[in-house]
Write a protein that holds these residues in place. Structure first.
Motif, PDB file in Angstrom:
ATOM      1  N   ILE A 253       4.963 -65.296 -17.291  1.00  0.00           N
ATOM      2  CA  ILE A 253       5.181 -66.026 -18.555  1.00  0.00           C
ATOM      3  C   ILE A 253       4.504 -67.393 -18.543  1.00  0.00           C
ATOM      4  O   ILE A 253       3.881 -67.810 -19.517  1.00  0.00           O
ATOM      5  N   TRP A 254       4.658 -68.134 -17.432  1.00  0.00           N
ATOM      6  CA  TRP A 254       4.173 -69.521 -17.391  1.00  0.00           C
ATOM      7  C   TRP A 254       2.713 -69.529 -16.933  1.00  0.00           C
ATOM      8  O   TRP A 254       2.388 -69.910 -15.808  1.00  0.00           O
ATOM      9  N   HIS A 255       1.858 -69.163 -17.791  1.00  0.00           N
ATOM     10  CA  HIS A 255       0.487 -68.821 -17.475  1.00  0.00           C
ATOM     11  C   HIS A 255      -0.382 -69.086 -18.693  1.00  0.00           C
ATOM     12  O   HIS A 255       0.111 -69.140 -19.787  1.00  0.00           O
ATOM     13  N   GLY A 256      -1.675 -69.182 -18.493  1.00  0.00           N
ATOM     14  CA  GLY A 256      -2.590 -69.243 -19.637  1.00  0.00           C
ATOM     15  C   GLY A 256      -2.998 -70.659 -19.972  1.00  0.00           C
ATOM     16  O   GLY A 256      -2.947 -71.548 -19.129  1.00  0.00           O
ATOM     17  N   GLU A 257      -3.423 -70.885 -21.224  1.00  0.00           N
ATOM     18  CA  GLU A 257      -3.909 -72.196 -21.649  1.00  0.00           C
ATOM     19  C   GLU A 257      -2.728 -72.989 -22.227  1.00  0.00           C
ATOM     20  O   GLU A 257      -2.082 -72.546 -23.169  1.00  0.00           O
ATOM     21  N   PRO A 258      -2.397 -74.145 -21.640  1.00  0.00           N
ATOM     22  CA  PRO A 258      -1.223 -74.875 -22.135  1.00  0.00           C
ATOM     23  C   PRO A 258      -1.490 -75.605 -23.455  1.00  0.00           C
ATOM     24  O   PRO A 258      -2.640 -75.926 -23.772  1.00  0.00           O
ATOM     25  N   CYS A 259      -0.419 -75.847 -24.199  1.00  0.00           N
ATOM     26  CA  CYS A 259      -0.509 -76.584 -25.470  1.00  0.00           C
ATOM     27  C   CYS A 259      -0.875 -78.042 -25.195  1.00  0.00           C
ATOM     28  O   CYS A 259      -0.359 -78.653 -24.255  1.00  0.00           O
ATOM     29  N   MET A 260      -1.789 -78.612 -25.985  1.00  0.00           N
ATOM     30  CA  MET A 260      -2.195 -80.004 -25.781  1.00  0.00           C
ATOM     31  C   MET A 260      -1.803 -80.909 -26.950  1.00  0.00           C
ATOM     32  O   MET A 260      -1.694 -82.117 -26.796  1.00  0.00           O
ATOM     33  N   GLU A 261      -1.658 -80.361 -28.145  1.00  0.00           N
ATOM     34  CA  GLU A 261      -1.352 -81.199 -29.317  1.00  0.00           C
ATOM     35  C   GLU A 261      -0.305 -80.546 -30.194  1.00  0.00           C
ATOM     36  O   GLU A 261      -0.248 -79.319 -30.284  1.00  0.00           O
ATOM     37  N   ASN A 262       0.485 -81.362 -30.849  1.00  0.00           N
ATOM     38  CA  ASN A 262       1.544 -80.870 -31.739  1.00  0.00           C
ATOM     39  C   ASN A 262       2.375 -79.775 -31.061  1.00  0.00           C
ATOM     40  O   ASN A 262       2.646 -78.738 -31.642  1.00  0.00           O
ATOM     41  N   CYS A 263       2.756 -80.028 -29.846  1.00  0.00           N
ATOM     42  CA  CYS A 263       3.481 -79.011 -29.082  1.00  0.00           C
ATOM     43  C   CYS A 263       4.950 -78.943 -29.478  1.00  0.00           C
ATOM     44  O   CYS A 263       5.627 -77.965 -29.188  1.00  0.00           O
ATOM     45  N   LYS A 264       5.468 -80.003 -30.086  1.00  0.00           N
ATOM     46  CA  LYS A 264       6.863 -80.025 -30.535  1.00  0.00           C
ATOM     47  C   LYS A 264       6.906 -80.788 -31.855  1.00  0.00           C
ATOM     48  O   LYS A 264       6.080 -81.668 -32.089  1.00  0.00           O
ATOM     49  N   ASP A 265       7.925 -80.482 -32.686  1.00  0.00           N
ATOM     50  CA  ASP A 265       8.102 -81.234 -33.932  1.00  0.00           C
ATOM     51  C   ASP A 265       8.688 -82.603 -33.643  1.00  0.00           C
ATOM     52  O   ASP A 265       8.263 -83.614 -34.180  1.00  0.00           O
TER      53      ASP A 265
ATOM     54  N   GLU B 115       8.776 -64.837 -14.008  1.00  0.00           N
ATOM     55  CA  GLU B 115       8.360 -66.203 -14.311  1.00  0.00           C
ATOM     56  C   GLU B 115       6.844 -66.391 -14.340  1.00  0.00           C
ATOM     57  O   GLU B 115       6.298 -66.902 -15.317  1.00  0.00           O
ATOM     58  N   TYR B 116       6.170 -65.969 -13.277  1.00  0.00           N
ATOM     59  CA  TYR B 116       4.738 -66.268 -13.184  1.00  0.00           C
ATOM     60  C   TYR B 116       3.981 -65.631 -14.345  1.00  0.00           C
ATOM     61  O   TYR B 116       3.007 -66.202 -14.859  1.00  0.00           O
TER      62      TYR B 116
ATOM     63  N   LYS C  44       4.893 -83.824 -26.665  1.00  0.00           N
ATOM     64  CA  LYS C  44       4.283 -83.462 -27.959  1.00  0.00           C
ATOM     65  C   LYS C  44       2.774 -83.339 -27.808  1.00  0.00           C
ATOM     66  O   LYS C  44       2.164 -82.383 -28.269  1.00  0.00           O
TER      67      LYS C  44
ATOM     68  N   GLY D 281      -3.427 -69.974 -11.989  1.00  0.00           N
ATOM     69  CA  GLY D 281      -3.234 -70.029 -13.434  1.00  0.00           C
ATOM     70  C   GLY D 281      -1.812 -70.370 -13.842  1.00  0.00           C
ATOM     71  O   GLY D 281      -1.486 -70.437 -15.025  1.00  0.00           O
TER      72      GLY D 281
END
Lengths: 427, 350
Positions: B182-194, B179-180, A345, A386
């Motif tokens: 798609i799995w790229h960029g700035e990752p989620c840090m907060e509230n990533c799941k309910d 795959e590569y 989360k 990346g």
């Protein structure tokens, strides 16, 4: 607590460690609070009175007996016997990044053979100007290089595709080691034989095989062969161990461990891939629709929390806690590792012990304070291309559950208030 | 690559200027490989059949050769015994849960079968088969996969014509696209799941190895070593009582040929072959829980005891000594090896 664990000893060890720590904790706590003095301090101990071992007590040293549980382990049901089989590095109990050779995982296809340096020969043939034979002594006369690289079996974490299965970082992620190799670039040796007759190198391959009965032949595209591959004879400063290919093995940085041919005896320049057993019937990745990927050589970015983990529970109660783990990528250097305590989360950026090195293990730490509540620990690696380490759900969405190899998903450990941890999957 | 070519060019010129007409690399290390040496080691078979020696083998011969050399692990019908590889069946399972990957259902090239059988099989006795044996075994494996009729003969001449059913079942690594990207960029840090739920637990499955046994084993030798030594000094004042330690050590090495199928020592279990603790001096066929061949049971019924003499005769020529034995081992050619094995095995009591 033991009914939650198959590994009776996992729980037993956890219990023992727990009780030892609890006892020590009580004592130190008491000492800290100026209660009973600690006899380890106030009493003169035998080791402070008598003498220790002389210098030659152990001409080649092994770890002290108190570390005897930090050993490679095998999962018996995985393979028909231990000769064509694999075991696992005790990564849950190690720190830093270099794997000692004595506990670095082994994978053999027809057993670890005895091959003396004097009996060693390396042949280069095929599309070369002059086929050559080298002795071990010849190899030591070429200019050498030193590099640290991880070697990960393509099947590492392969038992976890269909669900959480093995309870311990050693078993889920222990088909990996990381050593400093000394050797001669493969390129140097191929150039010594000459590539003029090979013509255009773009469609040429290099087939490598070992001296053991399996020979474990693999085809490597010429670009990689002339790139960073190393014909290595030392690891971590000393001779390779028998189980890692003494006297000479191939190092194929960032690529699946099966290609790191041990006891390498022959290098052949060919006009195409040989399509050997190890690159057709094995080490190919079947997708949900039944087609299979081949030539999936690179090990993608991956990480795992090594402690706390099922074999390395928290034994000290709440307060300061070091969460640590390993990250690596076959594409390059690790640039960042995030850690989540709540199953993904929210994430925090972990501290890298050192700047990531290309195709080598990187150690990460999250120095934190544990509130004593349960945690769903995860780590997520990023490399300098990346790429972001995916979740198991993301991997399954693309590949299904039958790939066996190249499972680099985010791992979850469920840490409970008593400090024990278990391998779980989360939504 | 161009840099590399330039480099060899330069090296080539330097060489021709300084050396004789003979090619020599930059360092002049190593020596030329002789044709006989290359022939001995370069046994690879390319997918188009290049490298195959002349020869042939038919399904029926293959059936016999397979029974003799392969069936002990792979089963009489290539169905696989226990955890040993299944070589037949599985067609149509690749897109199902737990696909069965066999030569027939999965392997894309027939050359791989020939190459692997020829260089690495039988397990523990590699490189002992003749080219005709390998053709015959390959033909039999095809037959057990219902890919040829029983009158099929495989040879170097018709080899390349054979197309495997799953030849088109492979694609080149496409992770860069699928795959590569798609799995790229700035990752989620907060509230990533309910919400986060535990959906599966390893402890429920209960397949993690028990570490306790290993620990006890590890601790045992240190604890037991002394009493054994002490007993030896007390009861054997004459040095020549036990088997010659050098012979035992030699036997341990020879035993590597047997290890694929036989275990010995503490905790030895029955595998493909019975465990061998206490075998020297024991009645044949006496290990509990092992299913012996009727040939062995027959001779055991006639009172066969494994002493040095009978062991030597059996190990020199297993199938000659015991017609119908399941032990797929060609035999030990040297009397010294046989004596060494007997000495080694005699060190393991029941």
């Amino acid at each position: 607590m033991s009914e939650l664990f198959k590994g009776k000893s996992t729980s037993r060890r956890a219990f023992l460690r727990g009780s030892v720590a609890a006892a020590a904790g009580a004592v130190t706590a008491g000492a800290a609070q100026a209660g009973t003095p600690d006899p380890l301090i106030t009493d003169v101990q035998p080791w402070a009175t008598g003498l220790g071992d002389g210098v030659d007590a152990s001409p080649y040293g092994l770890p002290i007996e108190y570390e005897s549980d930090v050993v490679r382990r095998n999962v018996e049901w995985l393979t028909a016997d231990t000769i064509s089989s694999i075991n696992f590095t005790p990564i849950h109990a190690l720190d830093g990044t270099i794997t000692p050779q004595g506990c670095a995982f082994e994978r053999h296809h027809s057993g670890a053979i005895d091959l003396k340096k004097e009996d060693y020969r390396l042949m280069i043939n095929g599309l070369v100007d002059k086929p050559l034979v080298f002795t071990y002594a010849d190899l030591e006369r070429f200019p050498r290089e030193n590099h640290v690289y991880f070697c990960e079996c393509a099947a590492n974490t392969g038992m976890e595709w269909a669900g959480a299965q093995l309870n311990g970082a050693q078993f889920t992620h222990g088909m990996i080691h990381n050593m400093e190799y000394t050797g001669v670039p493969l390129r140097t040796l191929i150039e010594e034989a000459g590539l003029d007759v090979a013509g255009d190198l773009k469609d040429k391959w290099v087939y490598v095989e070992g001296a053991d009965a399996s020979s474990n032949g693999r085809s490597i595209p010429m670009g990689k062969a002339l790139g960073d591959c190393l014909v290595a004879f030392k690891a971590n400063g000393e001779a390779l161990r028998k189980e890692h290919g003494y006297p000479v093995r191939l190092v194929v940085p960032g690529w699946e461990g099966n290609m790191w041919v041990k006891w390498i005896r022959r290098i052949e320049v060919t006009d195409g891939p040989v399509e050997s057993r190890e690159e057709t019937s094995k080490y190919t990745d079947t997708l949900a629709d039944g087609t299979s990927r081949k030539w999936t050589w690179v090990m993608d970015a991956k990480s795992v929390v090594t402690s706390p983990s099922p074999q390395s529970p928290i034994t000290h109660g709440k307060g300061p806690l070091v969460i640590t783990g390993l990250a690596w990528s076959g594409h390059g250097a690790i640039t960042r590792v995030d850690v989540s305590k709540d199953g993904g989360k929210t994430w925090e950026i972990a501290r890298l012990a050192k700047e990531g090195e290309a195709k080598a293990l990187t150690r990460f730490y999250l120095d934190t304070t544990w509130d004593g509540e349960e945690m769903l620990l995860q780590s997520r690696a990023m490399d300098d291309t990346g790429y972001i380490q995916p979740t198991k759900a993301q991997l399954r969405e693309v590949r299904g559950e039958n790939s066996i190899y190249h499972n680099n998903c985010i791992q979850t450990w469920w840490v409970r208030p008593n400090g024990e941890a278990e391998n779980v999957e989360v939504s | 690559m161009s840099k590399f070519l330039k480099f060899t060019l330069v090296a080539g010129i330097a060489v021709s200027a300084t050396a004789t007409a003979v090619w020599s690399g930059e360092y002049g290390l190593g020596r030329e490989a002789l044709p006989e040496e290359i022939a001995a080691w370069d046994v690879k078979i390319m997918p188009d059949g290049r490298g195959l020696p002349e020869g042939s083998g038919d399904v029926w011969t293959g059936d016999e050769v397979f029974a003799e050399h392969c069936a002990v692990c792979h089963g009489d019908f290539a169905e696989g015994i226990g955890n040993w590889p299944k070589l037949a069946g599985g067609q149509g399972t690749l897109d199902r849960k737990d696909p069965l990957k066999t030569v027939g259902s999965y392997w894309p090239h027939l050359s791989t079968v020939w190459d692997y059988v020829n260089r690495s099989m039988p397990f523990g006795n590699a490189q002992s088969l003749t080219p005709d044996d390998v053709y015959a075994i390959t033909a039999y494996i095809l037959y057990s996969n219902n890919l040829v009729e029983d009158d099929f003969v495989l040879s170097h001449e018709n080899f390349a014509e054979f197309e495997m059913p799953n030849a088109d079942g492979f694609i080149v690594d496409d992770r860069a696209e699928t795959e590569y990207a798609i799995w790229h960029g700035e990752p989620c840090m907060e509230n990533c799941k309910d919400s986060v739920e535990i959906t599966m637990r390893a402890a429920v499955l209960d397949v993690t190895p028990d570490e306790e046994g290993t620990e006890t084993e590890a601790a045992a030798p240190a604890a037991e070593a002394e009493p054994v030594e002490a007993a030896a000094t007390e009861t054997s004042p004459e040095p020549a009582v036990g088997p010659d330690p050098e012979l035992v050590a030699a036997g341990e090495k020879v035993f590597r040929k047997c290890k694929a199928c036989h275990q010995v020592g503490e905790g030895a279990k029955n595998r493909v072959g019975p465990q061998l603790n206490g075998v020297v001096g024991r009645a044949a066929g006496a290990v509990d829980g092992f299913k012996y061949s009727s040939a062995l049971e027959g001779m055991a019924g006639d009172g066969l005891v494994w002493d040095n003499e009978s062991l030597a005769a059996f190990l020199a020529d297993p199938r000659g000594f015991m017609k119908g034995t399941r032990m797929a081992f060609a035999g030990l050619r040297s009397d010294e090896d046989i004596a060494a094995i007997a000495a080694y095995l005699s060190t393991f009591g029941e």
